[in-house]
Scaffold this active site. Sequence first.
Site, short mmCIF file in Angstrom:
data_model
loop_
_atom_site.label_atom_id
_atom_site.label_comp_id
_atom_site.label_asym_id
_atom_site.label_seq_id
_atom_site.Cartn_x
_atom_site.Cartn_y
_atom_site.Cartn_z
N VAL A 135 0.85 -1.20 0.00
CA VAL A 135 0.00 0.00 0.00
C VAL A 135 0.88 1.25 0.00
O VAL A 135 1.74 1.41 0.87
CB VAL A 135 -0.93 0.03 1.24
CG1 VAL A 135 -1.76 1.31 1.25
CG2 VAL A 135 -1.83 -1.19 1.28
N GLY A 190 5.32 5.71 -17.21
CA GLY A 190 5.47 4.41 -16.56
C GLY A 190 4.77 4.28 -15.22
O GLY A 190 5.05 3.36 -14.46
N GLU A 193 -0.37 0.82 -14.33
CA GLU A 193 -0.19 -0.62 -14.31
C GLU A 193 -0.17 -1.11 -15.76
O GLU A 193 -0.60 -0.39 -16.67
CB GLU A 193 -1.38 -1.28 -13.60
CG GLU A 193 -1.50 -0.92 -12.14
CD GLU A 193 -0.49 -1.64 -11.26
OE1 GLU A 193 -0.62 -2.85 -11.07
OE2 GLU A 193 0.41 -0.96 -10.74
N LYS A 208 -5.94 -1.60 -2.14
CA LYS A 208 -5.14 -0.97 -1.08
C LYS A 208 -6.04 -0.55 0.09
O LYS A 208 -5.66 -0.69 1.25
CB LYS A 208 -4.38 0.23 -1.65
CG LYS A 208 -3.31 -0.19 -2.66
CD LYS A 208 -2.81 0.99 -3.48
CE LYS A 208 -1.75 0.57 -4.50
NZ LYS A 208 -1.48 1.60 -5.50
N1 HSE Z 1 -0.29 1.71 -10.65
C1 HSE Z 1 -0.09 1.99 -9.28
C2 HSE Z 1 -0.30 3.49 -9.09
C3 HSE Z 1 1.30 1.57 -8.85
O1 HSE Z 1 -0.47 4.20 -10.09
O2 HSE Z 1 -0.30 3.96 -7.97
C4 HSE Z 1 1.44 1.26 -7.41
O3 HSE Z 1 0.54 0.31 -6.94
#
Ligand code: HSE
Length: 435
Positions: A135, A190, A193, A208
């Site tokens: 988290v 980047g 996900e 989370k």
């Molecule tokens: N894709 C997630 C975010 C990465 O953008 O927070 C961390 O879990």
Amino acid sequence: MEDNVSVGLLGVGVVGSGVISLIEKHQEKIAHQLGCHVHVKSALVRNPNKARDVDEEINGTALTTDPDDVLNDPEIDVIVEVMGGIEEARESILKAFAAKKHVVTANKDLVALHGAELHEAAAKNKCDFYYEASVAGGIPILRGITDGFASDHIEQLMGIVNGTTNYILTKMHNEGVSYEDALKEAQQLGFAEADPAADVEGLDAARKMAILGRLAFSTYIDLEDVEVTGIRDIELADLQYGDNLGFTMKLIGFAKFDGKQVEVNVQPALISKDHPLADVKNEYNAVYVYGEAVGEAMFYGAGAGSMPTASAVISDVVTVIKNMHRGVTGSQIVEPRFKKELKPKDQRFGQYYVRFHAKDEAGVFSRVSSLFNDLDISFKQILQNPSNSPDTAEIVVITHYSSLEKMHQALEELENLASVLDVNSFYKVEGDADA
Ligand code: HSE
């Protein structure tokens, strides 16, 4: 006490390589705290041809494609799972517990879905199971909740726990760019996900929040208990109206517990610019905690990335080794204290924002206000602008505190009024001190 504790790594991706290099880089500090050295002895890699050979070593760590080389190595005491995915990771962790090895994971999907089973297996085998990195990446929020607020009753959590959506909303708000363009930029940088659906539909944040809610309220919150609305449908117009009225749009994870009933959801909400969460911008994460004793507290930082996430993973490894030296296990939750009871809609209250279109003619306003009045919903702010279509008005309302159930009834009745053309948007409002 051993001179060296060996760690086995499952996965050498962005986080795994961060773990290997950070352990080496900060070895002196770690060794000073623990009185022993920590070394990643071997690591499972999925694809041996990916820019390296299987028997190559990184910083002295042997790479293998066989999970048993890591899971059955008698010299390895701690397994770090950072390979992601659900089933393979779950099976490997259960195997690790059966082999009496402690486990640290960064896998929020797995902990949100199978946390109860994994905790049970850890307890049965007298092993530690920690997941600080699952988290909000580098922010030590789980330890903050379990240790920092050990004596407090946490009443409420509000989290910006997804960096991708926070980046998108910040861009839309600050630069007026469209949702699609902001998403493209987040992907190029980047943050998103592999499948951005999990980010933009709120599922990543929901996982989370399920983990946070469990630890904060000591009750098992299942993923399906978390109501989720993503950010795909947010229009620039609502961000602009929100801005004019003193609010910023954020994807917020809410978790509340009144000592009996719990409520957890993830939804876009308009946050008062006076609230500390309104200043959390770009890809940053933050979790706001309200505790009976502590009052307000907020944790802020990087929610993803190789080094921030590795820092959280290694903090768990250090805790596990301290426990080993003391001859104890300190699993974060053993048995939840409370049986889960979800709060029904008629007992949930909040402030709300509604944007709708109506015919621009005499009497419309009074019909709309008596509809809300009859349901005991009082307006705090109202804005009316001519709309782009002729003889049509665009109306924005922010309510005072009202029941969610009554709000849903009001929206249904509003849509059925002959003079109302559509109810365009409905959002929760948070952090308005004089609601
Ligand atoms: N894709 C997630 C975010 C990465 O953008 O927070 C961390 O879990």
